[in-house]
Design a protein around this motif. Sequence first.
Motif, short mmCIF file in Angstrom:
data_model
loop_
_atom_site.label_atom_id
_atom_site.label_comp_id
_atom_site.label_asym_id
_atom_site.label_seq_id
_atom_site.Cartn_x
_atom_site.Cartn_y
_atom_site.Cartn_z
N PRO A 98 0.82 -1.22 0.00
CA PRO A 98 0.00 0.00 0.00
C PRO A 98 0.86 1.27 0.00
O PRO A 98 1.89 1.33 0.66
N ARG A 99 0.41 2.25 -0.73
CA ARG A 99 1.03 3.57 -0.71
C ARG A 99 -0.07 4.57 -1.02
O ARG A 99 -0.29 4.93 -2.16
N LEU A 100 -0.77 4.99 0.02
CA LEU A 100 -1.94 5.84 -0.15
C LEU A 100 -1.55 7.30 -0.36
O LEU A 100 -0.52 7.75 0.15
N PRO A 101 -2.37 8.05 -1.08
CA PRO A 101 -2.15 9.50 -1.14
C PRO A 101 -2.19 10.10 0.25
O PRO A 101 -2.88 9.61 1.15
N LEU A 148 -1.78 -2.61 7.40
CA LEU A 148 -2.61 -3.37 6.49
C LEU A 148 -3.32 -4.45 7.28
O LEU A 148 -2.67 -5.26 7.95
N THR A 149 -4.65 -4.46 7.23
CA THR A 149 -5.44 -5.49 7.89
C THR A 149 -6.07 -6.38 6.84
O THR A 149 -6.77 -5.90 5.94
N ILE A 150 -5.82 -7.67 6.95
CA ILE A 150 -6.35 -8.65 6.00
C ILE A 150 -7.25 -9.61 6.76
O ILE A 150 -6.82 -10.25 7.73
N THR A 151 -8.50 -9.71 6.33
CA THR A 151 -9.44 -10.64 6.95
C THR A 151 -9.81 -11.71 5.93
O THR A 151 -10.35 -11.40 4.87
N ASN A 203 1.96 -4.25 10.28
CA ASN A 203 2.49 -2.89 10.32
C ASN A 203 3.60 -2.81 9.29
O ASN A 203 4.73 -3.21 9.53
N TYR A 204 3.28 -2.32 8.12
CA TYR A 204 4.25 -2.37 7.04
C TYR A 204 5.27 -1.24 7.12
O TYR A 204 6.24 -1.23 6.37
#
Length: 786
Positions: free
Chosen positions: A721-724, A750-753, A778-779
């Motif tokens: 992920p690399r959000l604005p 990043l949370t993955i379910t 926690n990336y």
Amino acid sequence: MMNYDLGKGKYANWVVSDVSFSADTLGKTESIMYLGNGYMGLRSVAEEPYLEETRNLFVAGTFNKFDRNEVTELPNIADITRVNITIDGERFSLEFGSVKNYVKQLNLKTAELIRSFEWKSPKGKELRFNFRRFVSLDNLHLIGMKMEVESLTHPVSIGFDSGIDSQMTNSGVQHFHEGDKRIFDKKFIQLVQTTTESKVDVVLNTAHELSVNGIKVDVEPIMGMDRRKVWLQYSLDLQPGDTLAMEKLTTIHTSRDKEYAAQEYQLELLREKSMENLRTASLKGYENVYKEHVAAWDAKVWNKYNFTVNSEDPFDALALRFAIYHLTVMTPAHDERMGIGAKALSGEGYKGHSFWDTEVFIIPFFIYSNPEVAKSLLKYRYHGLVGARKKAAENGYEGTMYPWEAAWPTDGEVTPIWGAVDIVTGKQTKIWSGFIEQHITADIAFAVWQYYKITNDQEFMNLYGYEIIFDTASFWASRLEWNEQKQEYQINNVVGPDEYKEHVDNNAFTNHMAHFNISLAMKYYEELKGKNPEILEGLESKLKLTDSYKSWEEKLEKIYLPQPRKEDMVIPQDDTYLNKRVIDLEKYKNQSKVGTLFNDYNLEQVNEIQVSKQADIMILFLILENRFSPEVKQANFDYYEPKTLHDSSLSLSTHAILANDLGREELAYSLFRRATEIDLGPAMNSSDHGVHAASLGGIWQSVVLGFGGVRMVDGKLRINPRLPKHWKDLSFTINWQGSKLQLHMDHSTLTITTEKEVSLIIEVFGQKYEVTGETKINYKKQNVEV
């Protein structure tokens, strides 16, 4: 003038609005607010007619060729939206009198078009109008319309005629024979159309219900019938405070409907069935069938995809919803014999034909979000093998050579031969794409591979996928040209993704994709030979795979693959691009309208300038990303982007994703925003000919593959992920090898379910994690909490 903040409460960031009427700029909202369900698309014209309007109704798959010198196209079905209204005997139009509080809007959540305003007649009488319309996602054959007129100040006499008008053309071309017309019980109207060449029957039925102040009224209509047209005329008087409501429901069925591919077809049965559908809908009424339609959108789309963008700029969320809305209404998910048009079902642009747009820009959305639809779109290409093999044979090649433009899957190549004017010679410009833009063959093979790796759908591969990959590889093996001097195979005289460069040799994208296609075929041949030889044996007699494999093996390693130059790491887009003339492109880069380069140069001259229409090398970096280092991507981005005018709507999203990959977040968001404004921007003529289907897929890609960092790399799932900066968080659901993953990401976590009892290996910024249930990564710190 466009407005995007009229949605309130639960509809905040769900409403696309036009808040000022102009009879000169109707095309914008007709296109971007068009309604559809994949079976059909209805352009959002006003009920009352205007000179600059374009009334379009298309049903997927009903292609017809008007004449042998014409190109097959999706025909414009009879119009059911026009309502000729009179007030005190005078024609109603917003060009007369005065208008206030005008709003035309599309609610993306409910997929309903609403138009409302207050109008003062030239005689000073004031009325309030409210129009509603939808194309049902619950009943694919149904269109609903509702008109409400309230008299505010004076007694008025209102008249209107409404019915079915098949006096429609495609820019002057009439695709239908005169058909039967009938009115039943002075209420139910039926009209039959049959295409001139393909002999597709289309049956339209419509009916009206009238009420005043909520009480049903029985008004005896005057019946009308003319050439290619049938209608009912109503008239009644209103007192101040009275509100007239007219509901109009329409059903459309065709002989191309999928059910008739597997059973005997009879026109009379089609007429009966379609009329019965209308009678059933009429008993329910507009409001009830509308509720069923809204429920279908919730179940099939919004609750399924679960997209949330939490941004400081609410337009970002609306833009993504806009893209998902259109990806839904453009896609014939009901029938694998049909593809997606480059203008979707929103206008006559590109004649309803399918391009590489589908495989490279649209299918990824469905692979991750709705794999069954992705499978249907790929099966369309499988059914198209007949036409693709015909094209290969006609051009002296082996295997499968997919058409640049496709219509009905067995039609083969349907690209027009002649296009716009040459500003130097005054002649028509020849369109070379259908002859020499050949990378689509490898693009389709890539899409098959991508689908397989993300879904793990082995049955699809056994029945369809392997055959496509093997036969496309055979085309490329026969297409390769041996250069004796250099002792290598080349691919000459092509058009790559950058269509401002024609008749080039060794377009990097084309060569690399051909190499990928052949190497993939070899890999699967070897795998099947060891693990599933019966599949290989089943294809042997059809494809002569033993001979094909020998050819692939002999040629693969000798294919010329353009590589980065030593001095600057720039990969030549083709053999001559880097030697062409360099000019100042500033005014074209800052253009407010695409294509202004051709005000100064013709295509032959543009061919000799270092200028690109769209991403070329950049697309290669996106779909075969693991073949190139970050340093090479950076060098080529810096070289080619300043020379790229983004005159194609396919270009901006690709550059946005790569800019984000390269850590240039502000540029990435700027490019993403420009991509969203191709259709949603303030320019009121940018979408006159229809929406930009590939760009809409690109908007989703920019968010999910770009900012969300979701990629399939060599069959493995990677999420970087690399959000604005102004996005707080992003959430959505993807499918990965049969499992649903709910992803939530912010600037650090990043949370993955996952579904219960499912364990997956996922890579995040170079670290591998085994995830099951709910996993938080926690990336930023590269640690994991389970």
